[in-house]
Design a protein around this motif. Sequence first.
Motif, mmCIF file in Angstrom:
data_model
loop_
_atom_site.group_PDB
_atom_site.id
_atom_site.type_symbol
_atom_site.label_atom_id
_atom_site.label_comp_id
_atom_site.label_asym_id
_atom_site.label_seq_id
_atom_site.Cartn_x
_atom_site.Cartn_y
_atom_site.Cartn_z
ATOM 1 N N ASN A 114 -9.909 -22.472 38.258
ATOM 2 C CA ASN A 114 -8.400 -22.835 38.615
ATOM 3 C C ASN A 114 -7.445 -23.311 37.105
ATOM 4 O O ASN A 114 -8.063 -22.839 36.158
ATOM 5 N N GLN A 115 -6.589 -24.117 37.183
ATOM 6 C CA GLN A 115 -5.940 -24.262 36.073
ATOM 7 C C GLN A 115 -6.474 -24.914 35.096
ATOM 8 O O GLN A 115 -6.107 -25.002 33.930
ATOM 9 N N LYS A 116 -7.473 -25.796 35.442
ATOM 10 C CA LYS A 116 -8.216 -26.760 34.713
ATOM 11 C C LYS A 116 -9.484 -26.224 34.217
ATOM 12 O O LYS A 116 -10.148 -26.741 33.344
#
Length: 209
Positions: A114-116
């Motif tokens: 994911n983005q993290k």
Amino acid sequence: MARANRKQLCDSKKINASSSSASKKPSKKTNSGRNKGGDQDDHIIYTRDNVKLSMLLRKLLTSTDVGNLGRILLPKREAEENLPDLASKEGMVIVMKEVLSNTEWRIRYRYWANQKGNIYLFDHCLDFVKKNSLEEGDFLELYEDEAKNLYFMIQRKEKDATESFNSQEDVGESYLSMMLETTEEEDLSLRMLVEEFNDNDKANTLGSL
């Protein structure tokens, strides 16, 4: 005078002999509970076959981990540092032995991006959760031996949680911390389900063209 000197000399020899005898007594080795011999590290344990194991990670199980999704989210840093490298999101099947019984489990270890960053998890492990009677609040501990074989141990939550805290304030802080972690993991699991549903929907659409 000479007699007094001889007496003093004899007494001195007795003291030296006694000290020499005491120094030859063997020293006793002590064990530290879960450890053996000279190992004083709390992260070192031994199997019943005397195989030395080193802890890789420890995960407090949340309601999401022990629910019907069949997924156990793992701590990111420990997973990246200690578990096998993954070449793709599909991951790999790993074999783990239970420390006390040597019962083997084959579990898919993979990650979700994911983005993290990457989220690491054990997938399709509902049978593992049910057969080991895992509950929210239990700890899942992973170990490895010197040959890099993986092991696991379950530390059960305390029956009376209030006995493990010194004050009501500690109880409140611990409960809040667990609730925040559970909420975050539930959100991650939901997003993973949505992404997988979208991927499957795209695959079915392309297949029908």
